[in-house]
Design an enzyme around this catalytic site. Structure first.
Site, PDB file in Angstrom:
ATOM      1  N   HIS A  79      -7.932   9.858   3.580  1.00  0.00           N
ATOM      2  CA  HIS A  79      -7.169   8.943   4.710  1.00  0.00           C
ATOM      3  C   HIS A  79      -7.662   9.417   5.921  1.00  0.00           C
ATOM      4  CE1 HIS A  79      -4.492   7.797   1.107  1.00  0.00           C
ATOM      5  NE2 HIS A  79      -5.026   6.670   1.573  1.00  0.00           N
ATOM      6  N   GLY A  80      -7.655   8.340   6.868  1.00  0.00           N
ATOM      7  CA  GLY A  80      -7.909   8.728   8.350  1.00  0.00           C
ATOM      8  C   GLY A  80      -9.552   8.770   8.878  1.00  0.00           C
TER       9      GLY A  80
ATOM     10  N   GLY B  22      -8.884   5.620   1.265  1.00  0.00           N
ATOM     11  CA  GLY B  22      -9.641   6.605   2.121  1.00  0.00           C
ATOM     12  C   GLY B  22     -11.011   6.379   2.001  1.00  0.00           C
ATOM     13  N   ALA B  23     -11.506   4.769   2.202  1.00  0.00           N
ATOM     14  CA  ALA B  23     -12.998   4.503   2.195  1.00  0.00           C
ATOM     15  C   ALA B  23     -13.456   3.940   3.332  1.00  0.00           C
ATOM     16  CB  ALA B  23     -13.022   3.582   0.876  1.00  0.00           C
TER      17      ALA B  23
ATOM     18  N   ASP C 205       0.913  -1.171  -0.258  1.00  0.00           N
ATOM     19  CA  ASP C 205      -0.009   0.049   0.038  1.00  0.00           C
ATOM     20  C   ASP C 205       0.877   1.162  -0.051  1.00  0.00           C
ATOM     21  OD1 ASP C 205      -2.599   1.219   0.133  1.00  0.00           O
ATOM     22  OD2 ASP C 205      -2.416   1.425   2.375  1.00  0.00           O
ATOM     23  N   HIS C 206       0.593   2.145  -0.957  1.00  0.00           N
ATOM     24  CA  HIS C 206       1.397   3.418  -0.897  1.00  0.00           C
ATOM     25  C   HIS C 206       2.623   3.245  -1.071  1.00  0.00           C
ATOM     26  CE1 HIS C 206      -2.139   5.946  -0.615  1.00  0.00           C
ATOM     27  NE2 HIS C 206      -2.759   5.196   0.238  1.00  0.00           N
TER      28      HIS C 206
ATOM     29  N   ILE D 149      -9.454   0.159   3.214  1.00  0.00           N
ATOM     30  CA  ILE D 149     -10.085   0.299   4.707  1.00  0.00           C
ATOM     31  C   ILE D 149      -9.269  -0.128   5.571  1.00  0.00           C
ATOM     32  CG2 ILE D 149     -11.823  -0.580   6.133  1.00  0.00           C
ATOM     33  CD1 ILE D 149     -13.702  -1.348   3.512  1.00  0.00           C
ATOM     34  N   ASP D 150      -8.897   0.969   6.397  1.00  0.00           N
ATOM     35  CA  ASP D 150      -7.765   0.730   7.399  1.00  0.00           C
ATOM     36  C   ASP D 150      -8.286   1.363   8.683  1.00  0.00           C
ATOM     37  OD1 ASP D 150      -5.737   0.392   9.159  1.00  0.00           O
ATOM     38  OD2 ASP D 150      -4.226   1.407   8.055  1.00  0.00           O
TER      39      ASP D 150
HETATM   40  P1  13P Z   1      -8.978   4.783   5.363  1.00  0.00           P
HETATM   41  O1  13P Z   1      -7.996   5.693   6.292  1.00  0.00           O
HETATM   42  O2  13P Z   1     -10.291   5.513   4.936  1.00  0.00           O
HETATM   43  O3  13P Z   1      -9.228   3.641   6.175  1.00  0.00           O
HETATM   44  O4  13P Z   1      -8.368   4.585   4.248  1.00  0.00           O
HETATM   45  C1  13P Z   1      -7.240   3.525   3.985  1.00  0.00           C
HETATM   46  C2  13P Z   1      -6.412   3.510   2.742  1.00  0.00           C
HETATM   47  O5  13P Z   1      -6.762   4.269   1.810  1.00  0.00           O
HETATM   48  C3  13P Z   1      -5.230   2.700   2.740  1.00  0.00           C
HETATM   49  O6  13P Z   1      -4.501   2.913   1.571  1.00  0.00           O
HETATM   50  O1  G3H Z   2      -3.225   4.874   3.771  1.00  0.00           O
HETATM   51  C1  G3H Z   2      -2.678   4.867   4.733  1.00  0.00           C
HETATM   52  C2  G3H Z   2      -3.131   3.536   5.511  1.00  0.00           C
HETATM   53  O2  G3H Z   2      -4.157   3.759   6.394  1.00  0.00           O
HETATM   54  C3  G3H Z   2      -1.749   2.976   5.984  1.00  0.00           C
HETATM   55  O3  G3H Z   2      -1.749   4.002   7.193  1.00  0.00           O
HETATM   56  O4  G3H Z   2       0.615   4.419   6.739  1.00  0.00           O
HETATM   57  O5  G3H Z   2      -0.095   4.745   9.036  1.00  0.00           O
HETATM   58  O6  G3H Z   2       0.227   2.207   7.984  1.00  0.00           O
HETATM   59  P1  G3H Z   2      -0.176   3.774   7.694  1.00  0.00           P
HETATM   60 ZN    ZN Z   3      -4.341   4.973   0.677  1.00  0.00          ZN
END
Ligand code: 13P
Ligand code: G3H
Ligand code: ZN
Length: 311
Positions: free
Chosen positions: A180-181, A214-215, A82-83, A257-258
């Site tokens: 995000h967040g 960011g969902a 991710d990212h 979703i995080d």
């Molecule tokens: P959330 O912060 O909305 O859960 O987004 C997570 C995300 O996009 C991880 O790449």
């Molecule tokens: O998009 C970000 C994700 O929520 C991951 O968050 O980089 O703090 O692990 P993190």
């Molecule tokens: Zn993301």
């Protein structure tokens, strides 16, 4: 079953009008909660690891925990970076067994984003790994990078065909108003997604999987659980689930979703500790925390993503 890429998952999701859940993983309990939920409803999964998760838990631990989940569930699981923000990070994950990587060049100029993404695609495709690119910038926090609202920008539909053709990416993350967040909208602000931009992108990229970052919906139940047990989270607002359901029916094939996982985990641990102040065995408070993750993910898979029964 070995790890899979997201190729077949996305084609089926595109054709079937549903989306795959991409859940961020940081430790064993999170992986167990997510994969046990998916097993119960027979859903394919993307488990994603950020640079921060890798730093926290160690690449090998996370890969081996996901391998354990494969053995336990026999589900189609894609392991995704991710990212990823550099070629080196993507390369390290590709060499280290991931089946999918994101190269997030969205903070670069259009030309630099293309050059970086293309380099990652060439390396990944030679090794059977798929790549997600990003165009447009989401507001919010990723690792240590805080993108302010002023610096966030919607994806320009006029750029997507050129980006996809010149880079060769397998999926594209777009910015249509998610962020995000846990604080996605200002207090009192009505959550809104630019479905008009999504439709225009769909038209320009036929049969191509779109990704929404960011969902999280920032489920009030868990925010309330945190605040009722010593927490202090002000006005956290997420993406309404009906908007995500609508997106899942379109070309959006991956929904990230995080934050919702973090809230469920923290809410249940706070509640447990408030009710049992003398307990100190981590297994005692991590058991309801893992169950909260499982319950949350099951609801997402069935009610929001519509990918239950698709494994
Ligand atoms: P959330 O912060 O909305 O859960 O987004 C997570 C995300 O996009 C991880 O790449
Ligand atoms: O998009 C970000 C994700 O929520 C991951 O968050 O980089 O703090 O692990 P993190
Ligand atoms: Zn993301």
């Amino acid at each position: 079953m070995p790890l899979v890429t997201s190729k077949e998952m996305f084609q089926k999701a595109y054709d079937g009008g549903y989306a795959i859940g991409a859940f961020n993983v940081n430790n064993m309990e999170i992986i167990q909660g997510i994969t046990e939920a998916a097993k119960e409803v027979s859903a394919p999964l993307i488990l994603q690891v950020s640079a921060g998760a890798r730093k926290y838990a160690n690449h090998t631990y996370l890969v081996k925990l996901v391998e354990a989940a494969l053995i336990e569930t026999d589900l189609p699981i894609c392991l995704h970076l991710d990212h990823g923000d550099t070629f080196e990070l993507c390369k390290s994950c590709i060499d280290g067994g991931f089946t999918s990587v994101m190269i997030d060049g969205s903070h670069h100029s259009f030309e630099d984003n293309i050059a970086l993404t293309k380099k990652v695609v060439e390396y990944a495709h030679e090794r059977g790994v798929v790549v997600e690119g990003e165009l447009g910038r989401l507001a919010g926090i990723e690792d240590d990078v805080n993108v302010s609202e002023e610096d966030a920008s919607y994806t320009r539909p006029s750029e997507v065909e050129e980006f996809v053709t010149r880079t060769g990416v397998d999926s594209l993350a777009i910015a249509i108003g998610t962020s995000h967040g846990a604080y996605k909208f200002k207090p009192g602000q009505k959550p809104e997604l630019r479905f008009d931009i999504l439709k225009e992108i769909e038209k320009r990229l036929p049969n191509f999987p779109i990704v929404l970052h960011g969902a999280s919906s920032v489920i009030p139940e868990y925010v309330e659980m945190i605040n009722a047990n010593g927490g202090n989270m002000p006005d956290a607002i997420g993406i309404p689930e009906d908007m995500l359901r609508e997106a899942a029916k379109s070309a959006v094939c991956k929904i990230n979703i995080d934050s919702d996982l973090r809230l469920a985990l923290t809410g249940s641990i706070r509640k447990y500790m408030a009710e049992n102040p003398s307990h100190f065995d981590p297994r005692q408070y991590l058991t309801p925390a893992r169950a909260a993750i499982k319950d949350l993910v099951k609801k997402k898979l069935v009610n929001v993503l519509g990918c239950d029964g698709k494994a």
